[in-house]
Design a protein around this motif. Structure first.
Motif, PDB file in Angstrom:
ATOM      1  N   ALA A 136       0.827  -1.218   0.000  1.00  0.00           N
ATOM      2  CA  ALA A 136       0.000   0.000   0.000  1.00  0.00           C
ATOM      3  C   ALA A 136       0.859   1.264   0.000  1.00  0.00           C
ATOM      4  O   ALA A 136       0.398   2.333  -0.424  1.00  0.00           O
ATOM      5  CB  ALA A 136      -0.945   0.000   1.204  1.00  0.00           C
ATOM      6  N   ARG A 137       2.108   1.164   0.415  1.00  0.00           N
ATOM      7  CA  ARG A 137       3.024   2.312   0.405  1.00  0.00           C
ATOM      8  C   ARG A 137       3.232   2.846  -1.012  1.00  0.00           C
ATOM      9  O   ARG A 137       3.588   3.995  -1.206  1.00  0.00           O
ATOM     10  CB  ARG A 137       4.382   1.916   0.985  1.00  0.00           C
ATOM     11  CG  ARG A 137       4.318   1.443   2.401  1.00  0.00           C
ATOM     12  CD  ARG A 137       5.609   0.757   2.840  1.00  0.00           C
ATOM     13  NE  ARG A 137       6.631   1.731   3.145  1.00  0.00           N
ATOM     14  CZ  ARG A 137       7.670   1.999   2.359  1.00  0.00           C
ATOM     15  NH1 ARG A 137       7.849   1.339   1.242  1.00  0.00           N
ATOM     16  NH2 ARG A 137       8.547   2.913   2.708  1.00  0.00           N
ATOM     17  N   GLU A 166       2.656   1.305   9.850  1.00  0.00           N
ATOM     18  CA  GLU A 166       1.478   1.934  10.459  1.00  0.00           C
ATOM     19  C   GLU A 166       1.541   3.455  10.292  1.00  0.00           C
ATOM     20  O   GLU A 166       0.537   4.089   9.973  1.00  0.00           O
ATOM     21  CB  GLU A 166       1.380   1.560  11.935  1.00  0.00           C
ATOM     22  CG  GLU A 166       1.058   0.104  12.165  1.00  0.00           C
ATOM     23  CD  GLU A 166       0.994  -0.254  13.639  1.00  0.00           C
ATOM     24  OE1 GLU A 166       0.605   0.615  14.450  1.00  0.00           O
ATOM     25  OE2 GLU A 166       1.339  -1.398  13.976  1.00  0.00           O
ATOM     26  N   ASP A 168       3.265   5.050   7.936  1.00  0.00           N
ATOM     27  CA  ASP A 168       3.119   5.320   6.504  1.00  0.00           C
ATOM     28  C   ASP A 168       1.656   5.267   6.074  1.00  0.00           C
ATOM     29  O   ASP A 168       1.190   6.132   5.328  1.00  0.00           O
ATOM     30  CB  ASP A 168       3.932   4.323   5.669  1.00  0.00           C
ATOM     31  CG  ASP A 168       5.432   4.551   5.755  1.00  0.00           C
ATOM     32  OD1 ASP A 168       5.848   5.702   6.014  1.00  0.00           O
ATOM     33  OD2 ASP A 168       6.177   3.581   5.547  1.00  0.00           O
ATOM     34  N   LEU A 169       0.933   4.269   6.554  1.00  0.00           N
ATOM     35  CA  LEU A 169      -0.481   4.146   6.185  1.00  0.00           C
ATOM     36  C   LEU A 169      -1.297   5.296   6.752  1.00  0.00           C
ATOM     37  O   LEU A 169      -2.217   5.806   6.096  1.00  0.00           O
ATOM     38  CB  LEU A 169      -1.041   2.795   6.645  1.00  0.00           C
ATOM     39  CG  LEU A 169      -0.447   1.573   5.946  1.00  0.00           C
ATOM     40  CD1 LEU A 169      -1.012   0.285   6.536  1.00  0.00           C
ATOM     41  CD2 LEU A 169      -0.667   1.629   4.441  1.00  0.00           C
ATOM     42  N   TYR A 170      -0.969   5.741   7.959  1.00  0.00           N
ATOM     43  CA  TYR A 170      -1.639   6.916   8.533  1.00  0.00           C
ATOM     44  C   TYR A 170      -1.430   8.119   7.613  1.00  0.00           C
ATOM     45  O   TYR A 170      -2.373   8.841   7.285  1.00  0.00           O
ATOM     46  CB  TYR A 170      -1.104   7.210   9.936  1.00  0.00           C
ATOM     47  CG  TYR A 170      -1.712   8.464  10.530  1.00  0.00           C
ATOM     48  CD1 TYR A 170      -2.899   8.387  11.237  1.00  0.00           C
ATOM     49  CD2 TYR A 170      -1.105   9.710  10.352  1.00  0.00           C
ATOM     50  CE1 TYR A 170      -3.476   9.541  11.763  1.00  0.00           C
ATOM     51  CE2 TYR A 170      -1.687  10.851  10.867  1.00  0.00           C
ATOM     52  CZ  TYR A 170      -2.867  10.769  11.569  1.00  0.00           C
ATOM     53  OH  TYR A 170      -3.437  11.907  12.071  1.00  0.00           O
ATOM     54  N   TYR A 171      -0.179   8.319   7.192  1.00  0.00           N
ATOM     55  CA  TYR A 171       0.119   9.441   6.300  1.00  0.00           C
ATOM     56  C   TYR A 171      -0.667   9.323   4.989  1.00  0.00           C
ATOM     57  O   TYR A 171      -1.271  10.298   4.527  1.00  0.00           O
ATOM     58  CB  TYR A 171       1.622   9.531   6.001  1.00  0.00           C
ATOM     59  CG  TYR A 171       1.917  10.530   4.925  1.00  0.00           C
ATOM     60  CD1 TYR A 171       1.912  11.891   5.210  1.00  0.00           C
ATOM     61  CD2 TYR A 171       2.149  10.133   3.607  1.00  0.00           C
ATOM     62  CE1 TYR A 171       2.139  12.828   4.215  1.00  0.00           C
ATOM     63  CE2 TYR A 171       2.370  11.062   2.615  1.00  0.00           C
ATOM     64  CZ  TYR A 171       2.358  12.406   2.925  1.00  0.00           C
ATOM     65  OH  TYR A 171       2.559  13.326   1.931  1.00  0.00           O
ATOM     66  N   ILE A 172      -0.648   8.151   4.390  1.00  0.00           N
ATOM     67  CA  ILE A 172      -1.324   7.948   3.105  1.00  0.00           C
ATOM     68  C   ILE A 172      -2.816   8.250   3.225  1.00  0.00           C
ATOM     69  O   ILE A 172      -3.399   8.904   2.359  1.00  0.00           O
ATOM     70  CB  ILE A 172      -1.081   6.521   2.586  1.00  0.00           C
ATOM     71  CG1 ILE A 172       0.395   6.366   2.182  1.00  0.00           C
ATOM     72  CG2 ILE A 172      -1.992   6.185   1.416  1.00  0.00           C
ATOM     73  CD1 ILE A 172       0.844   4.930   1.952  1.00  0.00           C
ATOM     74  N   MET A 173      -3.427   7.822   4.328  1.00  0.00           N
ATOM     75  CA  MET A 173      -4.872   8.020   4.487  1.00  0.00           C
ATOM     76  C   MET A 173      -5.242   9.452   4.881  1.00  0.00           C
ATOM     77  O   MET A 173      -6.371   9.873   4.661  1.00  0.00           O
ATOM     78  CB  MET A 173      -5.406   7.033   5.523  1.00  0.00           C
ATOM     79  CG  MET A 173      -5.292   5.594   5.040  1.00  0.00           C
ATOM     80  SD  MET A 173      -5.997   4.417   6.188  1.00  0.00           S
ATOM     81  CE  MET A 173      -7.726   4.825   6.036  1.00  0.00           C
ATOM     82  N   HIS A 174      -4.312  10.200   5.459  1.00  0.00           N
ATOM     83  CA  HIS A 174      -4.610  11.554   5.941  1.00  0.00           C
ATOM     84  C   HIS A 174      -3.786  12.632   5.255  1.00  0.00           C
ATOM     85  O   HIS A 174      -3.625  13.721   5.812  1.00  0.00           O
ATOM     86  CB  HIS A 174      -4.375  11.610   7.461  1.00  0.00           C
ATOM     87  CG  HIS A 174      -5.247  10.689   8.230  1.00  0.00           C
ATOM     88  ND1 HIS A 174      -4.865   9.420   8.579  1.00  0.00           N
ATOM     89  CD2 HIS A 174      -6.511  10.840   8.698  1.00  0.00           C
ATOM     90  CE1 HIS A 174      -5.846   8.829   9.238  1.00  0.00           C
ATOM     91  NE2 HIS A 174      -6.844   9.658   9.313  1.00  0.00           N
ATOM     92  N   ARG A 175      -3.283  12.352   4.062  1.00  0.00           N
ATOM     93  CA  ARG A 175      -2.417  13.318   3.377  1.00  0.00           C
ATOM     94  C   ARG A 175      -3.110  14.675   3.255  1.00  0.00           C
ATOM     95  O   ARG A 175      -4.264  14.757   2.874  1.00  0.00           O
ATOM     96  CB  ARG A 175      -2.049  12.827   1.973  1.00  0.00           C
ATOM     97  CG  ARG A 175      -1.087  11.701   1.990  1.00  0.00           C
ATOM     98  CD  ARG A 175      -0.647  11.280   0.623  1.00  0.00           C
ATOM     99  NE  ARG A 175      -1.795  10.975  -0.224  1.00  0.00           N
ATOM    100  CZ  ARG A 175      -1.819  11.165  -1.527  1.00  0.00           C
ATOM    101  NH1 ARG A 175      -0.778  11.640  -2.157  1.00  0.00           N
ATOM    102  NH2 ARG A 175      -2.879  10.858  -2.228  1.00  0.00           N
ATOM    103  N   HIS A 176      -2.341  15.685   3.604  1.00  0.00           N
ATOM    104  CA  HIS A 176      -2.835  17.067   3.562  1.00  0.00           C
ATOM    105  C   HIS A 176      -1.621  17.971   3.672  1.00  0.00           C
ATOM    106  O   HIS A 176      -0.620  17.596   4.290  1.00  0.00           O
ATOM    107  CB  HIS A 176      -3.785  17.281   4.764  1.00  0.00           C
ATOM    108  CG  HIS A 176      -4.492  18.575   4.714  1.00  0.00           C
ATOM    109  ND1 HIS A 176      -3.959  19.734   5.221  1.00  0.00           N
ATOM    110  CD2 HIS A 176      -5.698  18.907   4.223  1.00  0.00           C
ATOM    111  CE1 HIS A 176      -4.806  20.724   5.038  1.00  0.00           C
ATOM    112  NE2 HIS A 176      -5.877  20.257   4.435  1.00  0.00           N
TER     113      HIS A 176
END
Length: 180
Positions: A136-137, A166, A168-176
C-alpha cells in the motif's frame, strides 16, 4: 487526494528542492573531500529503489558506507549503529547531509519531500511477503522524509518495518498540506 493538493505538493517540492540544491552545491566540495580522504571514490551512491506504482529509479545519496559494504550481494536493512558505515558516513547520516543529493531526485519527480521512504526492490519484495499491506506504500510517491521517519527510528527488521508501516499508512490516508 485532490488534484489541487497534488499540484500544491509538487510546487512545494520544487521550491524546497531548489533551495536544497543550493545547499548541495555549496556543501558538495567539502563533503566530497571528506568521503574521498577517508574511503576514496565514488562520492555519490546510486541505489535502485521502488517508488509510486512500482516505478523503479536510482536514488542518489552521498556514500556513507564502505565500498563493497554488501560484498556477498545480499541486501540488508540499515541499522542504527551499522558497522558498514564509515566514520564520515556516521556524521553524514546523523546530520542527514548524506541525503542532500536526493533533492535531484525530487526535481526529477522520482520522489517527493514527504512520503514513505523508498525501499530497495529486493527488500520490498521480502517485506511484501511478510508484512500485510506493505505494498500500500506504493499508492503515493516516496519521500525524502515522512511521518514514519519523524516518529520512529531505523527499522532494522521485519517487526520494526511493520510498525513504520502503520505510520506510513496513517500518512497515506490523511495526506494534507498541513500534515506535509
Amino acid at each position: 487526494a485532490s488534484a489541487s493538493y497534488e499540484l500544491i505538493k509538487r510546487l512545494l517540492d520544487l521550491i524546497v528542492a531548489i533551495i536544497g540544491i543550493f545547499f548541495l552545491v555549496i556543501l558538495s566540495p567539502f563533503i566530497s573531500l571528506l568521503i574521498v580522504a577517508t574511503d576514496g571514490l565514488p562520492i555519490i551512491y546510486r541505489q535502485q529503489r521502488i517508488g509510486k506504482s512500482g516505478y523503479q529509479f536510482k536514488l542518489l545519496k552521498f556514500r556513507s558506507m564502505y565500498r563493497d559494504a554488501e560484498k556477498d550481494g545480499i541486501p540488508r536493512f540499515a541499522e542504527e549503529n551499522d558497522e558498514r558505515v564509515t566514520k564520515v558516513g556516521r556524521f553524514l547520516r546523523r546530520s542527514h547531509l548524506d541525503e542532500l543529493p536526493q533533492f535531484i531526485n525530487v526535481l526529477r519527480g522520482d520522489i517527493s519531500m514527504v512520503g514513505p521512504r523508498a525501499e530497495r526492490p529486493e527488500l520490498a519484495q521480502q517485506l511484501e511477503r511478510e508484512v500485510p499491506f506493505y505494498r500500500a506504500r506504493l499508492f503515493v510517491k516516496p519521500g525524502v522524509t515522512g511521518w514514519a521517519q519523524i516518529n520512529y527510528h531505523y527499522a532494522a527488521n521485519v517487526e520494526e518495518t511493520a510498525v513504520k508501516l502503520e505510520y506510513d499508512l496513517y500518512y497515506i490516508m490523511h495526506r494534507h498540506i498541513a500534515l506535509d
